[in-house]
Write a protein that holds these residues in place. Structure first.
Motif, PDB file in Angstrom:
ATOM      1  N   THR A  32      36.188 -73.400 106.067  1.00  0.00           N
ATOM      2  CA  THR A  32      37.438 -74.057 105.711  1.00  0.00           C
ATOM      3  C   THR A  32      37.717 -73.851 104.225  1.00  0.00           C
ATOM      4  O   THR A  32      36.821 -73.502 103.449  1.00  0.00           O
ATOM      5  CB  THR A  32      37.376 -75.567 105.993  1.00  0.00           C
ATOM      6  OG1 THR A  32      36.411 -76.161 105.107  1.00  0.00           O
ATOM      7  CG2 THR A  32      36.962 -75.831 107.438  1.00  0.00           C
ATOM      8  N   LEU A  33      38.954 -74.119 103.833  1.00  0.00           N
ATOM      9  CA  LEU A  33      39.322 -73.976 102.430  1.00  0.00           C
ATOM     10  C   LEU A  33      38.590 -75.004 101.578  1.00  0.00           C
ATOM     11  O   LEU A  33      38.129 -74.679 100.471  1.00  0.00           O
ATOM     12  CB  LEU A  33      40.834 -74.123 102.264  1.00  0.00           C
ATOM     13  CG  LEU A  33      41.362 -74.030 100.829  1.00  0.00           C
ATOM     14  CD1 LEU A  33      40.974 -72.711 100.183  1.00  0.00           C
ATOM     15  CD2 LEU A  33      42.878 -74.227 100.796  1.00  0.00           C
ATOM     16  N   GLU A  34      38.473 -76.221 102.043  1.00  0.00           N
ATOM     17  CA  GLU A  34      37.816 -77.254 101.245  1.00  0.00           C
ATOM     18  C   GLU A  34      36.348 -76.926 101.007  1.00  0.00           C
ATOM     19  O   GLU A  34      35.820 -77.145  99.902  1.00  0.00           O
ATOM     20  CB  GLU A  34      37.961 -78.616 101.934  1.00  0.00           C
ATOM     21  CG  GLU A  34      39.365 -79.182 101.873  1.00  0.00           C
ATOM     22  CD  GLU A  34      39.932 -79.213 100.466  1.00  0.00           C
ATOM     23  OE1 GLU A  34      39.236 -79.715  99.558  1.00  0.00           O
ATOM     24  OE2 GLU A  34      41.055 -78.730 100.267  1.00  0.00           O
ATOM     25  N   VAL A  35      35.678 -76.386 102.012  1.00  0.00           N
ATOM     26  CA  VAL A  35      34.279 -75.997 101.826  1.00  0.00           C
ATOM     27  C   VAL A  35      34.183 -74.841 100.840  1.00  0.00           C
ATOM     28  O   VAL A  35      33.322 -74.830  99.952  1.00  0.00           O
ATOM     29  CB  VAL A  35      33.638 -75.623 103.180  1.00  0.00           C
ATOM     30  CG1 VAL A  35      32.282 -74.959 102.966  1.00  0.00           C
ATOM     31  CG2 VAL A  35      33.483 -76.861 104.055  1.00  0.00           C
ATOM     32  N   LEU A  36      35.074 -73.860 100.961  1.00  0.00           N
ATOM     33  CA  LEU A  36      35.057 -72.730 100.027  1.00  0.00           C
ATOM     34  C   LEU A  36      35.279 -73.201  98.597  1.00  0.00           C
ATOM     35  O   LEU A  36      34.599 -72.734  97.667  1.00  0.00           O
ATOM     36  CB  LEU A  36      36.122 -71.707 100.422  1.00  0.00           C
ATOM     37  CG  LEU A  36      36.220 -70.476  99.520  1.00  0.00           C
ATOM     38  CD1 LEU A  36      34.914 -69.694  99.502  1.00  0.00           C
ATOM     39  CD2 LEU A  36      37.377 -69.585  99.958  1.00  0.00           C
TER      40      LEU A  36
ATOM     41  N   GLY B  81      30.624 -68.157 108.275  1.00  0.00           N
ATOM     42  CA  GLY B  81      31.682 -67.824 109.229  1.00  0.00           C
ATOM     43  C   GLY B  81      32.973 -67.342 108.622  1.00  0.00           C
ATOM     44  O   GLY B  81      33.960 -67.160 109.344  1.00  0.00           O
ATOM     45  N   TYR B  82      33.008 -67.103 107.307  1.00  0.00           N
ATOM     46  CA  TYR B  82      34.227 -66.605 106.676  1.00  0.00           C
ATOM     47  C   TYR B  82      34.381 -65.114 106.943  1.00  0.00           C
ATOM     48  O   TYR B  82      33.396 -64.369 107.060  1.00  0.00           O
ATOM     49  CB  TYR B  82      34.183 -66.830 105.159  1.00  0.00           C
ATOM     50  CG  TYR B  82      34.281 -68.268 104.728  1.00  0.00           C
ATOM     51  CD1 TYR B  82      35.512 -68.887 104.557  1.00  0.00           C
ATOM     52  CD2 TYR B  82      33.117 -69.018 104.488  1.00  0.00           C
ATOM     53  CE1 TYR B  82      35.597 -70.203 104.157  1.00  0.00           C
ATOM     54  CE2 TYR B  82      33.200 -70.337 104.083  1.00  0.00           C
ATOM     55  CZ  TYR B  82      34.437 -70.931 103.929  1.00  0.00           C
ATOM     56  OH  TYR B  82      34.519 -72.241 103.533  1.00  0.00           O
TER      57      TYR B  82
ATOM     58  N   GLY C 207      44.873 -68.003 108.526  1.00  0.00           N
ATOM     59  CA  GLY C 207      45.971 -67.067 108.344  1.00  0.00           C
ATOM     60  C   GLY C 207      46.423 -66.865 106.914  1.00  0.00           C
ATOM     61  O   GLY C 207      47.285 -66.021 106.653  1.00  0.00           O
ATOM     62  N   LYS C 208      45.845 -67.609 105.970  1.00  0.00           N
ATOM     63  CA  LYS C 208      46.195 -67.455 104.561  1.00  0.00           C
ATOM     64  C   LYS C 208      45.090 -66.677 103.852  1.00  0.00           C
ATOM     65  O   LYS C 208      43.920 -66.766 104.207  1.00  0.00           O
ATOM     66  CB  LYS C 208      46.395 -68.818 103.891  1.00  0.00           C
ATOM     67  CG  LYS C 208      47.592 -69.580 104.424  1.00  0.00           C
ATOM     68  CD  LYS C 208      47.793 -70.886 103.665  1.00  0.00           C
ATOM     69  CE  LYS C 208      49.025 -71.625 104.171  1.00  0.00           C
ATOM     70  NZ  LYS C 208      49.255 -72.891 103.422  1.00  0.00           N
TER      71      LYS C 208
ATOM     72  N   ARG D  22      37.502 -71.675  88.696  1.00  0.00           N
ATOM     73  CA  ARG D  22      36.441 -72.493  89.292  1.00  0.00           C
ATOM     74  C   ARG D  22      36.640 -72.668  90.794  1.00  0.00           C
ATOM     75  O   ARG D  22      35.740 -73.144  91.487  1.00  0.00           O
ATOM     76  CB  ARG D  22      36.386 -73.850  88.604  1.00  0.00           C
ATOM     77  CG  ARG D  22      37.555 -74.750  88.891  1.00  0.00           C
ATOM     78  CD  ARG D  22      37.537 -76.010  88.056  1.00  0.00           C
ATOM     79  NE  ARG D  22      38.075 -75.780  86.725  1.00  0.00           N
ATOM     80  CZ  ARG D  22      38.211 -76.727  85.801  1.00  0.00           C
ATOM     81  NH1 ARG D  22      37.835 -77.953  86.069  1.00  0.00           N
ATOM     82  NH2 ARG D  22      38.718 -76.453  84.625  1.00  0.00           N
ATOM     83  N   GLU D  23      37.829 -72.294  91.301  1.00  0.00           N
ATOM     84  CA  GLU D  23      38.135 -72.426  92.719  1.00  0.00           C
ATOM     85  C   GLU D  23      38.818 -71.153  93.209  1.00  0.00           C
ATOM     86  O   GLU D  23      39.308 -70.358  92.404  1.00  0.00           O
ATOM     87  CB  GLU D  23      39.046 -73.636  92.964  1.00  0.00           C
ATOM     88  CG  GLU D  23      38.401 -74.975  92.664  1.00  0.00           C
ATOM     89  CD  GLU D  23      39.338 -76.139  92.945  1.00  0.00           C
ATOM     90  OE1 GLU D  23      40.527 -75.878  93.299  1.00  0.00           O
ATOM     91  OE2 GLU D  23      38.916 -77.288  92.814  1.00  0.00           O
ATOM     92  N   PRO D  24      38.877 -70.957  94.537  1.00  0.00           N
ATOM     93  CA  PRO D  24      39.603 -69.801  95.073  1.00  0.00           C
ATOM     94  C   PRO D  24      41.076 -69.857  94.696  1.00  0.00           C
ATOM     95  O   PRO D  24      41.633 -70.922  94.413  1.00  0.00           O
ATOM     96  CB  PRO D  24      39.427 -69.933  96.586  1.00  0.00           C
ATOM     97  CG  PRO D  24      38.302 -70.887  96.775  1.00  0.00           C
ATOM     98  CD  PRO D  24      38.300 -71.799  95.596  1.00  0.00           C
ATOM     99  N   LEU D  25      41.704 -68.697  94.711  1.00  0.00           N
ATOM    100  CA  LEU D  25      43.131 -68.588  94.439  1.00  0.00           C
ATOM    101  C   LEU D  25      43.819 -67.969  95.648  1.00  0.00           C
ATOM    102  O   LEU D  25      43.356 -66.954  96.175  1.00  0.00           O
ATOM    103  CB  LEU D  25      43.382 -67.716  93.204  1.00  0.00           C
ATOM    104  CG  LEU D  25      42.880 -68.293  91.878  1.00  0.00           C
ATOM    105  CD1 LEU D  25      42.831 -67.196  90.812  1.00  0.00           C
ATOM    106  CD2 LEU D  25      43.761 -69.446  91.409  1.00  0.00           C
ATOM    107  N   GLU D  26      44.914 -68.579  96.080  1.00  0.00           N
ATOM    108  CA  GLU D  26      45.651 -68.010  97.208  1.00  0.00           C
ATOM    109  C   GLU D  26      46.340 -66.727  96.763  1.00  0.00           C
ATOM    110  O   GLU D  26      46.891 -66.655  95.661  1.00  0.00           O
ATOM    111  CB  GLU D  26      46.670 -69.003  97.758  1.00  0.00           C
ATOM    112  CG  GLU D  26      47.337 -68.516  99.035  1.00  0.00           C
ATOM    113  CD  GLU D  26      48.253 -69.528  99.684  1.00  0.00           C
ATOM    114  OE1 GLU D  26      48.901 -69.176 100.696  1.00  0.00           O
ATOM    115  OE2 GLU D  26      48.333 -70.679  99.179  1.00  0.00           O
ATOM    116  N   LEU D  27      46.307 -65.735  97.619  1.00  0.00           N
ATOM    117  CA  LEU D  27      46.876 -64.437  97.284  1.00  0.00           C
ATOM    118  C   LEU D  27      48.377 -64.456  97.568  1.00  0.00           C
ATOM    119  O   LEU D  27      48.866 -63.934  98.570  1.00  0.00           O
ATOM    120  CB  LEU D  27      46.192 -63.330  98.081  1.00  0.00           C
ATOM    121  CG  LEU D  27      46.345 -61.897  97.570  1.00  0.00           C
ATOM    122  CD1 LEU D  27      45.892 -61.786  96.116  1.00  0.00           C
ATOM    123  CD2 LEU D  27      45.551 -60.937  98.439  1.00  0.00           C
ATOM    124  N   ILE D  28      49.097 -65.104  96.661  1.00  0.00           N
ATOM    125  CA  ILE D  28      50.553 -65.166  96.720  1.00  0.00           C
ATOM    126  C   ILE D  28      51.096 -64.761  95.355  1.00  0.00           C
ATOM    127  O   ILE D  28      50.453 -64.986  94.332  1.00  0.00           O
ATOM    128  CB  ILE D  28      51.066 -66.570  97.112  1.00  0.00           C
ATOM    129  CG1 ILE D  28      50.415 -67.644  96.229  1.00  0.00           C
ATOM    130  CG2 ILE D  28      50.789 -66.849  98.575  1.00  0.00           C
ATOM    131  CD1 ILE D  28      50.916 -69.042  96.512  1.00  0.00           C
TER     132      ILE D  28
END
Length: 266
Positions: free
Chosen positions: A26-30, A89-90, A121-122, A136-142
């Protein structure tokens, strides 16, 4: 030394970074995995300076980072972190990038490893190998959307020449951090560039110590022999006067415990 007999244990890796929650894609775990990782595992090039050959195999990286409590640079840190994410599982894809931060001219070589994941899907990029000042956190590819992380802000833009470009905001300016294209890479694709980073005369990695880690107060860094401890009160700068003081400071501020010779201090 090959550590193929040593089991790569996910639980031990999670303990190394202090993660205690459920391991699910999940995003929160990542977000939590990346945040904890950059606070627990230092960016460092000390093996390169010591003339110790690097390995990008998962068993070797696991032994160095998890068992021995060391850090590494992007090709090491993101290779092992990518393995952890796959165990969770990612869907992980490896990207190659150019590192622009603090570069006065266009970087001539792609020498950065970035991880791409898809969640619900994101698309996101995640990276634990930038150093103390990286996201410090992932960045959405937008494209062109500011993404705030605490008191820091980033955005991703498209470049016709270099693909995606990551920028960080400094005051009114947006400064480039790294760029990357969306060509998938195999783990073996990073071996040649990592070897160049270790041995090439014009490599920036085999000249001086580069160490950094995020902290609750800010970050700790080493530039050559200069230690910089960033806190909310300011920056404490000092230069250890002996090898003993240097190794004690490494252990205190980065959790790195070295024995033997430190040839870069000669």
């Amino acid at each position: 030394m090959i550590h193929t007999s040593e089991q790569c244990d996910v639980a031990a890796y999670l303990n190394r970074i202090g993660y205690e929650g459920p391991l699910e894609p999940t995003l929160e775990v990542l977000k939590e995995l990346q945040r904890l990782h950059v606070h627990a595992v230092p960016y460092e090039n000390l093996d390169i300076l010591a003339g110790i050959p690097l390995s990008l195999s998962v068993p070797e990286l696991y032994h160095k980072i998890v068992t021995a409590g060391r850090g590494g640079y992007c090709f090491e840190l993101n290779a092992l972190f990518g393995w952890l994410l796959e165990q969770a599982g990612y869907e992980v894809t490896n990207y190659f990038g150019r590192f622009w931060k603090d570069e006065p001219v266009t970087p001539a070589k792609r020498r950065h490893h970035i991880l791409h994941v898809v969640i619900d899907g994101k698309r996101y990029i995640t990276d634990v190998g930038v150093g103390g000042a990286g996201p410090r956190e992932p960045l959405e590819l937008i494209e062109d959307a500011p993404q705030t992380q605490g008191d820091e802000c980033y955005r991703l833009s498209k470049s016709a020449a270099y693909g995606w470009m990551l920028y960080e905001q400094k005051g009114e300016d947006w400064n480039p951090v790294f760029s990357f294209t969306e060509e998938p890479n195999l783990p073996e694709d990073f071996l040649t560039t990592s070897y160049w980073c270790e041995h090439a005369p014009d490599s920036p990695f085999n000249k001086t110590a580069r160490v950094s880690i995020r902290t609750a107060e800010g970050r700790n860094t080493i530039d050559d022999r200069e230690f910089r401890i960033y806190t909310k009160q300011g920056v404490h700068v000092f230069h250890p006067s002996s090898k003993q003081e240097y190794t004690e400071a490494l252990a205190r501020y980065f959790g790195i415990r070295l024995t033997g010779e430190l040839p870069w201090l000669e």
